[in-house]
Design an enzyme around this catalytic site. Structure first.
Site, PDB file in Angstrom:
ATOM      1  N   CYS A   9     -35.241  28.867 -33.957  1.00  0.00           N
ATOM      2  CA  CYS A   9     -35.846  27.978 -34.947  1.00  0.00           C
ATOM      3  C   CYS A   9     -34.864  26.845 -35.240  1.00  0.00           C
ATOM      4  CB  CYS A   9     -36.191  28.736 -36.227  1.00  0.00           C
ATOM      5  SG  CYS A   9     -34.784  29.452 -37.104  1.00  0.00           S
ATOM      6  N   HIS A 564     -29.013  30.973 -49.842  1.00  0.00           N
ATOM      7  CA  HIS A 564     -27.650  31.316 -49.445  1.00  0.00           C
ATOM      8  C   HIS A 564     -26.745  30.091 -49.520  1.00  0.00           C
ATOM      9  CE1 HIS A 564     -30.126  30.398 -45.883  1.00  0.00           C
ATOM     10  NE2 HIS A 564     -29.077  29.755 -45.419  1.00  0.00           N
TER      11      HIS A 564
END
Length: 648
Positions: A9, A564
């Site tokens: 991706c 994150h």
């Protein structure tokens, strides 16, 4: 049957491993032997061997970024998006098993395959253009900064403006900057062509771009500029792509991408530009330049409005560069009153957005106000790109506001006969003496920036405030943590991560999150980390988290979000886990609200790629529907912790 699969991706993180896990699981259920290679940010894992490829009955490529397929010549290759790998793994495998898949022929793809690969992506023309622009930007930055530094330090005021003496050291620096600028158009063209036709398009694109920029090939002093470069890039790309689709004998196929396609595409593009395209495009530019130079009175106001709008519309993009090119060309013609309004318009977006954050504190979050300081500073040095983070986050409000400010400033500068003798903008050029009518220049910038700031603050809604009492409690908890001996004495350490519970604990789990928005939940979970003594600075880590969210959402779908951040404010790799049972909008790709939220905190200077390893562990395990349902239904922190032990 033996199949191979590749997943990848754009960010190379969660979706890469989610697709890999689902494909592997579906293959096991169908009784098919499968090996999955992941091409993520952590690197290529489980890489295929020559034996794997030779023995494979078919290959599935579930990817949203370019994957090198040269090693699969002669094999049946099914190309799909990474989302299909996540949602339709069985369908992909069954299609390969049916044999209804084309055999890959050395760099050749049918028009149907290309359409299938791109149907779910953004407009291909825009994507190809932005690919070229993204590679061109470093050359613009290098050239602009080197020339600006050379002028700042080595420039001398003369009746003709700032001039660097020929034998000065800074003249050499200026030449280096100028050299960088000469690569801009060829690089733009080359990588537009690469986006269309892959590597075989690079050489034809760069050659076409060089010809477009160098008018001597077709009898023009000005050349075809950026527009010519864009035309050359698209022409080279589609010509190369057309040649790639020509069926040739197998003996010729190996030399197609390195000899046949580049040579013939370069000839076609070069000759087309020299004899057909170059001169008309250059004449259009020359005519437009004369028209611009002739504008006076009322028409000059219209010109200023157009230039101001173009400069601020894409903040350093192609439209901005076309306007900048016109201003630069007029300097060469001795007309400095075109570059003057442009120089004002260039700095208004970043200065205006910085000013907006200073005066509209209710409209911007802490991280945005910090970004506003940087934006304001960049504006002083004529770097329009300083406003891009704000425009990317809220384009419908920010872009019209900065356009209004730049157009206002540009008109004031035009009416005030502001001139600029240097192809650069911002207050820095005025301070260095390159601007005529400095007073009106600063009036234009100040008024334009105020228009931008006021417009943004009128259009934007108030951000959700952090409850004062909650902030006080959080501060008290932080103080208690500092006073607690175990928090003070806990050493910073490198953790060997074998399973998720190595880096989480009961105090980092909250099964009843209170936040109503994404940012509320982020704030709530950061407070968990801070209260547990895992952070040096909650504010700094929050900025790292929000910066990552601006790049693309961390809502990976299926009711999961994995925010994150990698920051010096983190003491050691840690994960906080929270459940928001009614869900919160996280901008997930599949439209589902986030209910299971894992926040990953990793020190910036930590060795390896801990956050990527953690993401990989989470992505794989969270593909299990039963596991997600059990996690959502846990009645206590202890039960949640027991389930998290299974993530390894």
């Amino acid at each position: 049957m033996k199949l191979l699969a590749i997943t990848s991706c754009p960010n190379g993180i969660a979706h890469t491993y989610m697709a890999a896990e689902n494909l592997q699981k579906a293959a096991d259920q169908l009784g098919v032997q499968m090996k999955v290679e992941t091409q993520g940010s952590i690197g290529v894992e489980n890489e295929f061997t020559d034996t794997d490829i030779r023995e494979a009955d078919g290959i599935i490529i579930a990817a949203d970024k370019a994957v090198n397929k040269d090693r699969f010549v002669g094999k049946k290759v099914l190309i799909a998006g990474v989302q299909d790998g996540i949602r339709k793994p069985e369908e992909l495998i069954k299609k390969v098993m049916s044999g209804d898949v084309p055999v890959y022929q050395a760099e050749l793809r049918s028009a149907e395959d290309i359409k299938k690969e791109r149907k779910d992506k953004q407009n291909p023309i825009y994507r190809h253009l932005m690919n070229g622009v993204s590679y061109m930007i470093p050359f613009i930055v290098i050239g602009g900064l080197l020339i600006a530094v050379a002028l700042t330090i080595g420039g001398e005021k003369t009746p003709g403006g700032l001039v660097i003496p020929d034998h000065s050291f800074w003249k050499t620096i200026e030449k280096l900057g100028s050299a960088s600028f000469t690569f801009m158009v060829p690089i733009l063209s080359g990588f537009i062509a690469v986006s269309i036709a892959d590597r075989p398009g690079l050489a034809p694109g760069m050659i076409g771009g060089y010809i477009a920029a160098n008018g001597s090939f077709y009898g023009s002093e000005a050349g075809a500029g950026f527009i010519g470069g864009i035309i050359a890039g698209f022409l080279a790309g589609y010509v190369a792509l057309g040649i790639k689709k020509v069926k040739v004998p197998k003996v010729v196929q190996p030399i197609m991408p390195i000899i046949i396609i580049p040579v013939f595409a370069s000839l076609i593009v070069g000759l087309a530009f020299v004899f057909i395209i170059g001169s008309p495009v250059a004449h259009i530019f020359e005519g437009l330049t004369h028209w611009l130079a002739s504008m006076q009175g009322t028409s000059s106001i219209l010109l200023a409005l157009i230039l101001g709008a173009m400069i601020s519309f894409d903040m350093g993009g192609p439209v901005n560069k076309v306007a900048f090119l016109f201003g630069s060309a007029m300097i060469a013609e001795g007309n400095y009153e075109i570059m003057g309004p442009i120089a004002a318009a260039i700095c208004i977006p970043p200065i205006g957005m910085g000013l907006a954050t200073f005066i509209g504190k209710r409209k911007f979050r802490d991280a945005e106000r910090e970004a506003g300081k940087a934006s304001f500073t960049m504006g002083l040095f004529g770097i329009t790109e300083g406003a891009i983070p704000f425009a990317a986050q809220d384009p419908l409000r920010v872009i019209p506001s900065i356009m209004a400010g730049s157009m206002t400033g540009s008109v004031i500068a035009m009416l005030g006969h502001v001139g600029d003798r240097v192809a650069h903008g911002g207050p820095i050029v005025a301070v260095l003496g390159a601007v005529d009518n400095v007073f009106m220049f600063f009036i234009a910038v100040i008024v334009g920036a105020i228009v931008t700031a006021m417009s943004v603050n009128l259009l934007k809604k108030d951000v959700s405030k952090i409850d004062v009492a909650q902030a006080a409690v959080a501060q008290e908890v932080a103080v208690m943590d500092v006073q607690a001996p175990q928090a003070v004495e806990e050493p910073e350490r490198n953790v060997e991560i074998k399973k998720l519970t190595d880096i989480t604990s009961l105090e980092l789990i909250d099964i009843e999150l209170k936040g109503e928005t994404r940012d509320d939940v982020i704030e709530e979970m950061i407070q968990k980390l801070d209260s547990a003594g895992k952070l040096h600075s909650a504010a700094a880590f929050k900025q790292a988290i929000l910066n990552r969210e601006r790049e693309s959402t961390t809502g990976i779908g299926m009711n999961i979000a994995i925010p994150h951040g990698k920051s010096n404010s983190v003491k050691q790799p840690t994960v906080a886990f929270g459940i928001k049972r009614e869900g919160v909008d996280w901008g997930s790709l599949d439209g589902t609200d986030a209910k299971l939220i894992f926040m990953i905190a990793v020190p910036k200077d930590s060795e390896g790629n801990e956050h990527l390893k953690i993401l990989q562990m989470l992505s794989r395990k969270l593909m299990d529907d039963d596991y997600r349902e059990k996690l959502l239904a846990v009645p206590s922190k202890e039960e949640a912790y027991k389930l998290l032990e299974a993530i390894e």
